[in-house]
Design an enzyme around this catalytic site. Structure first.
Site, PDB file in Angstrom:
ATOM      1  N   ASP A   1     -31.555 -18.845 -26.402  1.00  0.00           N
ATOM      2  CA  ASP A   1     -30.556 -17.790 -26.183  1.00  0.00           C
ATOM      3  C   ASP A   1     -29.981 -17.954 -24.778  1.00  0.00           C
ATOM      4  O   ASP A   1     -29.963 -17.020 -23.977  1.00  0.00           O
ATOM      5  CB  ASP A   1     -31.217 -16.418 -26.341  1.00  0.00           C
TER       6      ASP A   1
ATOM      7  N   TRP B   1     -41.200 -10.120  -9.992  1.00  0.00           N
ATOM      8  CA  TRP B   1     -39.820  -9.816  -9.592  1.00  0.00           C
ATOM      9  C   TRP B   1     -39.215 -11.061  -8.946  1.00  0.00           C
ATOM     10  O   TRP B   1     -39.808 -11.662  -8.057  1.00  0.00           O
ATOM     11  CB  TRP B   1     -39.785  -8.649  -8.619  1.00  0.00           C
TER      12      TRP B   1
END
Length: 251
Positions: free
Chosen positions: A202, A100
Site C-alpha cells: 500500500d 515515534w
C-alpha cells in the site's frame, strides 16, 4: 481527546514497563494520519510514542496483522520500520504503540536511498505469490492465499473480490463486470513474468516517513509476495514521489 480510563491505564502500565519507570505521567495529543484509527502522540518525561486505537470487533486482528507486516519488512534488513512497543486489547479496543519517528527533510539523497532500498526489498522473494495469512489493506480484508502464477493471484485474490464487493453494494453494474472479464483476459499481456517480490502492498505517499537522519521508514504495510509493479504503481496514485526515487530504483 476521548480516551477511556481503562485504556489510559492499560497504556500507562505497558509504557511504564517498557521504560522501567513507576508513576508514569503520559500526555496524549491527537495527530493526523488516522483515516480509520484514532491516532495519538504519547509523551512521557523522556520519550515519545505513536499510538493507534481501533475497534477490535469491527476490524479483527487489524493491528496483529500490521505488526506482522512491519516485522516481516524489518527482517529483510533493507529498509526501516518503526519499532513495535506494544500490541494489546483493552475491552473492545485494540491498541498499537510504536516508536515515534521524528521527521526530517526529504532531500534528493533521501529519495535516492528510498529508491535503492525499495529495489532491495523487491529482491526478497518467495516460492509462491501471496502470504501465509490474510491481512488488511487499510480497512479492506486482503486475501493472500498462495498461487503459483501472478495473474491468477491478481484476478482471484484482488480483482474478483473487489468487483464482487462493489457489485453487492450496487457500486458497479453488470456492464462493469463484463468489462472486468475482458480485462482479465488481457492481463497476461500486461504483466511480464517475474518471481514473487516482497511488497509493502500500500505504498502511497502517506505510508512512508523520512526520519531525522533522512532515511526512509515504511509504515501501514499490507505485505504479501506479488508483482513489484503493483508497489511502483501505487506510488503514482496520489503522486508525491520525486523523480530521483524512480531513477535510483534499479532491479
Amino acid at each position: 481527546m476521548s480516551l477511556s480510563t481503562g485504556t489510559y491505564q492499560t497504556i500507562n502500565k505497558q509504557l511504564s514497563k517498557h521504560l522501567n519507570l513507576n508513576n508514569l505521567t503520559l500526555k496524549f495529543k491527537e495527530v493526523g494520519g488516522g483515516s480509520i484509527n484514532k491516532t495519538y502522540q504519547i509523551a512521557s518525561s523522556n520519550a515519545l510514542f505513536f499510538c493507534k486505537i481501533n475497534s477490535a470487533t469491527k476490524f479483527p486482528q487489524l493491528f496483529q496483522k500490521e505488526e506482522a507486516g512491519l516485522q516481516l519488512l524489518r527482517d529483510q534488513h533493507c529498509i526501516k520500520t518503526p519499532a513495535i512497543i506494544s500490541n494489546l486489547i483493552e475491552n473492545e479496543e485494540q491498541i498499537l504503540i510504536l516508536e515515534w519517528i521524528e521527521e526530517g527533510e526529504k532531500t534528493i539523497s533521501f529519495w535516492k536511498t528510498f529508491g535503492e532500498q525499495l529495489a532491495q526489498l523487491h529482491h526478497c522473494t518467495n516460492n509462491y505469490f501471496g502470504l501465509h495469512e490474510n491481512n488488511y489493506m487499510g480497512s479492506v480484508l486482503q486475501i493472500n492465499s498462495s498461487k503459483n502464477n501472478w495473474v491468477t493471484f491478481f484476478i482471484e485474490n484482488r480483482l474478483q473480490p473487489m468487483v464482487k464487493n462493489c457489485l453487492d453494494k450496487n457500486l458497479l453494474s453488470n456492464h462493469h463486470v463484463i468489462n472486468f472479464e475482458k480485462l482479465f483476459t488481457r492481463l497476461p499481456m500486461i504483466f511480464n513474468d517475474e518471481p514473487p517480490a516482497l511488497l509493502h502492498g500500500d505504498l502511497w505517499s502517506g505510508n512512508f516517513l523520512c526520519n531525522k537522519n533522512k532515511q526512509p521508514v515504511l509504515i501501514d504495510p499490507a505485505v504479501y509476495y506479488g508483482h513489484r509493479s503493483t508497489d511502483l504503481a501505487m506510488t503514482t496514485l496520489f503522486g508525491g514521489f520525486h523523480e530521483s526515487f524512480y531513477e535510483a530504483y534499479h532491479f
